[in-house]
Design an enzyme around this catalytic site. Structure first.
Site, short mmCIF file in Angstrom:
data_model
loop_
_atom_site.label_atom_id
_atom_site.label_comp_id
_atom_site.label_asym_id
_atom_site.label_seq_id
_atom_site.Cartn_x
_atom_site.Cartn_y
_atom_site.Cartn_z
N LYS A 39 0.63 -1.32 0.10
CA LYS A 39 0.01 0.00 -0.04
C LYS A 39 1.10 1.30 0.21
O LYS A 39 0.92 2.41 -0.94
CB LYS A 39 -0.97 -0.02 1.16
N GLN A 53 -4.17 -1.30 9.52
CA GLN A 53 -4.31 -2.74 8.99
C GLN A 53 -4.46 -3.89 10.00
O GLN A 53 -4.61 -3.60 11.32
CB GLN A 53 -2.95 -2.77 8.63
N ASP A 83 -10.71 2.58 3.61
CA ASP A 83 -10.51 1.48 3.71
C ASP A 83 -12.51 1.30 3.56
O ASP A 83 -13.03 -0.13 3.28
CB ASP A 83 -10.59 1.03 4.86
#
Ligand code: NAP
Length: 295
Positions: free
Chosen positions: A53, A97, A120
């Site tokens: 990422k 994460q 997200d």
């Protein structure tokens, strides 16, 4: 019939090229999109995802900042950091994460991220928006699938869609996003009886389970579109999806390979959400400026 193998790397590259242009346009106005990535613990898979990422951010000109914590960090420390990042004007996206160590209440972490930085798409507001409308950021993997379908010119409206897998991060939001686009959607899961009686009806079949060879050619309609989200590592080290790719490619009209299908799209849609967030902020600032000049 021989299927078109959808190249997710190419679709992803086209979207990233567009993102780079939008980032350049913002730079001319003094804004650099910023993404904060928080990782807790030393899970090797998480380390790879975070590295990918961060690298992808660099490719399109997003400024990333990484915050790594030991596995035994307190939840409050991470909540405090998120609170701080929520206030920072140079941060347009915040990503935690997953998975987190067991002493974390994941819901508390996700709900603390400001909705307008939740790139997200896991905050309840964004999740609820998939039902009621008003989602600010769609979750990245299903968003990537929608972009693949759009890029390939595959019509969604009025189609029979079957989604196999009902997780909160892939299957359920996928089904809702396709419903919003006026598909007739059926969602299957581990307790579905006789999976094939549903999958055979699909014009578009999306599979997100995590079981190699779950979907065999006899379970799929001739000419269907098959999107394989699954990622499975076989004992010989080979990476495969959830479908019998070799068997299906002679029966369906389109299919995504694993690797090289949906996978590259997930990170790309994270970048897209971050760039969109920065553009939204810039737009709001411009509108405020205009209002203050006018009054
Ligand atoms: P998950 O949370 O484990 O959910 C799996 C879903 O599959 C559950 O809804 C489960 O049903 C259902 N299921 C299990 N066995 C089944 C069966 N025999 N028939 C029908 N449904 C069954 O997994 P996930 O996070 O959604 O991920 C799914 C797969 O996609 C994994 O392989 C993952 O690695 C991959 N993935 C790929 C990307 C990407 O970027 N390409 C992103 C995310 C995930 P129940 O709800 O009844 O338990």
């Amino acid at each position: 019939m021989t299927a078109k193998i959808i190249n997710g790397i190419e679709v992803s590259a086209a979207i990233r090229a567009d993102l780079r242009e939008r980032v350049t346009a913002m730079a001319d106005r003094g804004v650099v999109p910023g993404l904060a990535v928080i990782k807790v613990g030393v899970d090797p898979a998480s380390a790879v995802y975070v590295r990918n990422k961060v690298r992808a951010c660099g490719e399109v000109g997003i400024q990333s900042s990484q915050y790594d914590f030991e596995a035994n960090v307190s939840q409050q420390t991470v909540l405090d950091l998120i609170g701080d990042l929520n206030e920072r004007p140079n941060i347009h996206g915040i990503l935690v994460q997953l998975p987190l160590p067991p002493h974390f209440a994941i819901a508390d972490i996700l709900q603390t991220i400001s909705v307008d930085k939740d790139v997200d798409g896991f905050h309840l507001y964004n999740v609820g928006g998939l039902v009621a409308g008003g989602t600010v950021f769609p979750p990245c993997t299903p968003y990537g699938v929608v972009k693949i379908l759009e890029h390939e010119g595959i019509e969604i409206e009025g189609k029979n869609v079957v989604v196999v897998g009902a997780s909160n991060i892939v299957g359920k939001p996928m089904a809702l996003m396709l419903m919003q686009r006026d598909a007739t959607v059926c969602i299957c899961h581990a307790k579905t009886r006789d999976l094939a009686q549903f999958t055979i009806l699909a014009d578009i079949l999306v599979v997100a389970v995590g079981k190699p060879n779950l979907i065999l050619p006899e379970m799929v309609k001739t000419g269907a579109v098959v999107i394989d989200v699954g990622i499975n590592r076989l004992p010989d080290g080979k990476l495969v999806g959830d479908t019998d790719f070799e068997g299906l490619r002679h029966k369906v009209s389109h299919i995504t390979p694993v690797p090289g299908g949906v996978g590259p799209m997930t990170v790309t849609m994270l970048l897209a959400n971050t760039v969109a967030s920065a553009e939204r902020r810039l737009q709001t600032q411009s509108e405020r400026l205009l209002t203050s000049v006018a009054s």
